[in-house]
Write an enzyme that holds these catalytic residues in place. Structure first.
Site: not given
Ligand code: PLP
Ligand code: CA
Length: 307
Positions: A27, A29
């Site tokens: 993943d 973020d």
């Molecule tokens: N969608 C948006 C708009 C986001 O800002 C984030 C995280 O910053 C995510 C989804 C989640 O991303 P990930 O699946 O990489 O944690």
């Molecule tokens: Ca995440």
């Protein structure tokens, strides 16, 4: 109560786990970066995994950027040699779904952002071009704004320009039971700097689900589709694949749904206490959100990868 999972990994155990896997799905973020800052040690972990012959994939529910922007972000944050082909975002996979699975004959009405638009465009999926200035003209309202009969799908993703008008139009399109209803991801909210949060795609999707009395087909994690997207391009053995994530209800559930081993990192959204609550719950389905393993950070992989 009780049960398995949530095993905190240390030193040799991390080495054994990584030795047993060929593919690592990260993943983004909360795992390898937080906003615009790389998690300490993450770039080194990714490059060492590759040096050890592992295949690395990035699986993100963030639909706001097209793949090529992720390549730039990786390089800006110190990750070297990340290719577009290794990045699977909910925007990219939504476009792949509309093109390859739904084989959409018609246009998509999009509630979303430029990342979604660009991926749809790259996939050759026709998008309804909205005249938002016209919608704001005096006299234009939900009673008389134009609706395009060629719209055969509604796709909802993160949209900072979400409006009542968009919600109203999407609801009208979904009155037609033949019109597909897709959501890029179900994320409820995301952490921002300074203790703030922003509502996620899931909250916008929920509004439209209520208005239309329908349920969206989710493309992003925890749906298996993102895994199918990867495995259609790369030959993946689930037994030899590891999913590393920070959110139990998306990343860890995704891993469980796809038959992967799962690792929770504590650098993001979910806490160890929440993981224990799922583990100790007697309610059906909750066990699928229990990670097999827990580490403080992906940086804990470093020691196992260094000679
Ligand atoms: N969608 C948006 C708009 C986001 O800002 C984030 C995280 O910053 C995510 C989804 C989640 O991303 P990930 O699946 O990489 O944690
Ligand atoms: Ca995440």
């Amino acid at each position: 109560g009780g049960g398995r999972g949530c095993v905190t990994l240390r030193g040799a155990q991390i080495r054994d786990l990584l030795d047993s896997k060929h593919n690592v799905l990260f993943d983004c973020d909360g795992v390898i970066w937080n906003g615009e800052a790389a998690v300490t040690g993450a770039p080194e972990v990714v490059s060492l995994l590759k040096q050890r012959g592992k295949r690395v994939f990035f699986v993100t529910n963030n639909c706001t950027r097209p793949r090529e922007n992720y390549v730039q972000k990786f390089s800006r944050l110190g990750f070297t040699d990340i290719a577009e082909e290794e990045i699977f975002s909910s925007a990219y996979c939504s476009a792949a779904y509309l093109r390859d699975v739904a084989r959409l004959q018609g246009k998509v009405f999009v509630i979303g952002c430029s990342g979604v638009m660009k991926e749809l465009q790259d996939a050759g999926v026709p998008v309804l071009e909205e005249d938002e200035a016209a919608d704001r003209e005096p006299g234009t309202s939900i009673y008389n704004c134009p609706l395009d009969p060629d719209v055969k799908a509604v796709l909802v993703g993160y949209d900072e320009n979400f409006t009542f008008m968009k919600l109203a139009k999407a609801s009208c399109y979904l009155m037609n039971s033949e019109c597909l209803f897709l959501a890029t991801d179900p994320d409820p909210w995301h952490p921002l700097r300074g203790g703030r949060i922003t509502p996620g795609s899931g909250s916008l999707t929920a509004a439209l689900e209520t208005a239309s009395s329908r349920k969206a087909t989710v493309i992003g994690k925890p749906s298996r589709f993102m895994y199918e997207c990867i495995s259609s391009q790369f030959d993946l053995d689930p037994d030899r694949s590891l999913m590393v994530g920070d959110r139990l209800e998306t990343d860890i559930l995704f891993g469980s749904n796809c038959g992967l081993s799962t690792v929770l990192t504590l650098t993001g959204v979910s806490t160890l206490e929440e993981a224990h609550r799922y583990r100790d719950s007697d309610e059906p389905g909750q066990k699928d959100c229990v990670p097999d393993y827990v580490v403080e950070s992906v940086a804990d992989f470093l020691e196992a990868l260094e000679e």
